[in-house]
Scaffold this motif. Sequence first.
Motif, short mmCIF file in Angstrom:
data_model
loop_
_atom_site.label_atom_id
_atom_site.label_comp_id
_atom_site.label_asym_id
_atom_site.label_seq_id
_atom_site.Cartn_x
_atom_site.Cartn_y
_atom_site.Cartn_z
N VAL A 118 14.46 -26.17 108.58
CA VAL A 118 13.73 -25.75 109.78
C VAL A 118 13.41 -24.27 109.71
O VAL A 118 12.30 -23.84 110.04
N ARG A 119 14.37 -23.47 109.28
CA ARG A 119 14.14 -22.03 109.19
C ARG A 119 13.04 -21.71 108.18
O ARG A 119 12.23 -20.80 108.41
N GLN A 120 13.00 -22.43 107.10
CA GLN A 120 11.93 -22.22 106.11
C GLN A 120 10.57 -22.55 106.71
O GLN A 120 9.59 -21.82 106.50
N LEU A 121 10.51 -23.64 107.49
CA LEU A 121 9.25 -24.01 108.12
C LEU A 121 8.87 -23.02 109.21
O LEU A 121 7.69 -22.67 109.37
N ILE A 122 9.86 -22.54 109.96
CA ILE A 122 9.59 -21.52 110.97
C ILE A 122 8.96 -20.28 110.33
O ILE A 122 7.96 -19.73 110.83
N ALA A 123 9.52 -19.83 109.22
CA ALA A 123 9.00 -18.65 108.54
C ALA A 123 7.56 -18.87 108.08
O ALA A 123 6.71 -17.98 108.22
N ALA A 125 3.71 -27.97 110.28
CA ALA A 125 3.29 -27.21 109.11
C ALA A 125 1.77 -27.11 109.07
O ALA A 125 1.07 -28.09 109.34
N PRO A 126 1.22 -25.95 108.73
CA PRO A 126 -0.24 -25.76 108.74
C PRO A 126 -1.00 -26.80 107.93
O PRO A 126 -2.09 -27.22 108.33
N ALA A 127 -0.45 -27.23 106.82
CA ALA A 127 -1.18 -28.15 105.93
C ALA A 127 -1.26 -29.56 106.50
O ALA A 127 -2.04 -30.39 105.99
N TYR A 128 -0.50 -29.88 107.56
CA TYR A 128 -0.43 -31.26 108.04
C TYR A 128 -0.81 -31.39 109.52
O TYR A 128 -0.41 -32.34 110.19
N ARG A 129 -1.56 -30.45 110.03
CA ARG A 129 -1.95 -30.51 111.43
C ARG A 129 -3.12 -31.47 111.63
O ARG A 129 -3.80 -31.84 110.69
N ARG A 130 -3.30 -31.86 112.90
CA ARG A 130 -4.36 -32.79 113.32
C ARG A 130 -4.19 -34.16 112.65
O ARG A 130 -5.15 -34.87 112.39
N GLN A 131 -2.92 -34.52 112.35
CA GLN A 131 -2.62 -35.82 111.76
C GLN A 131 -1.70 -36.66 112.66
O GLN A 131 -1.17 -37.67 112.22
N GLY A 132 -1.48 -36.21 113.90
CA GLY A 132 -0.67 -36.98 114.84
C GLY A 132 0.81 -36.72 114.77
O GLY A 132 1.59 -37.40 115.45
N ILE A 133 1.25 -35.75 113.99
CA ILE A 133 2.69 -35.50 113.86
C ILE A 133 3.27 -35.00 115.17
O ILE A 133 4.34 -35.45 115.60
N ALA A 134 2.59 -34.07 115.83
CA ALA A 134 3.09 -33.54 117.11
C ALA A 134 3.21 -34.65 118.14
O ALA A 134 4.19 -34.73 118.89
N ARG A 135 2.22 -35.54 118.18
CA ARG A 135 2.25 -36.64 119.14
C ARG A 135 3.41 -37.59 118.85
O ARG A 135 4.11 -38.04 119.77
#
Length: 284
Positions: free
Chosen positions: A17-22, A79-89
């Motif tokens: 998580v810390r790596q992704l936060i950075a 993660a920026p590379a995987y946005r707009r793919q429904g992950i947040a939802r």
Amino acid sequence: MTIIATNQLSEQQEQEVRQLIAEIRAYDNFTREPYLSNMLNFDQDMPAFFLAYEKNELRGFLTVYADGPNEVDLFIWVAPAYRRQGIARQLFERYQKETAIYGLGNPSFNIERHFLENNPWLLSAWQVIESDESEFWMSRSRDKVDIEERRDIIVCQAEIQHLEAIAIFQSETFEEDLEVCRQYAREAIEDESSLLYVVLRADEVIASCTVDLSSGDQLLYGLAVKNAEQGKGIGTYMTKFILNDRIESDNRPFQIAVEADNAVAKHLYEKLGFVTSSEITYLK
């Protein structure tokens, strides 16, 4: 997509998580970090972290910060590379499912204003509106500050014998339930990722401030001075003491949050070397 729900991150999960936060902070120019401790949640058995994996790669996470059933703040980072793919939802739907038994009210989503301005579609896509509350997040380097000598008060880290006095003082100052303040004070004293400082006049607790050490910066929060003691420079003196004390033992910079409409506090922190880095708003 595999989503893991837990009330406490393992060492490996926290590292991921810390790596992704950075990565996300660098990409989106974010200031605030999500809490990676459930210490302040009203029910510490409740899932507070939701991690989305694809092929063992962490692609997004959701964190829960809940002072009470009707005071729930969420962070959702992808993660920026995987946005707009429904992950947040998917993360949010899993949160709703796992926390249904806790009777939580509608949550607020924490978001930095510049990100919302760059992504205005979020409001309609998530059917949320921006609240009228916001706060400035201010940052500071590790430069020491000049501090005057005072013999009438002592600043020190709280010990367990101060617990009841702290709880009573904070309950009156924050207009919060005594038992809740007692719980928070105990956890702040005992948790290794936080430090609770108090100001004592004789044996009376007249001010307090907690330093959260769970993120990449040292976060000062919960700064309060007893009503009858305000206007005497006690809050300023305590903050200076904490800054210098932490600089001696930790190489991380500082952050502090101030409500956007609290011009007096903002001016105080600016005099102590804090600069505004971002504005946090809440989507309801």
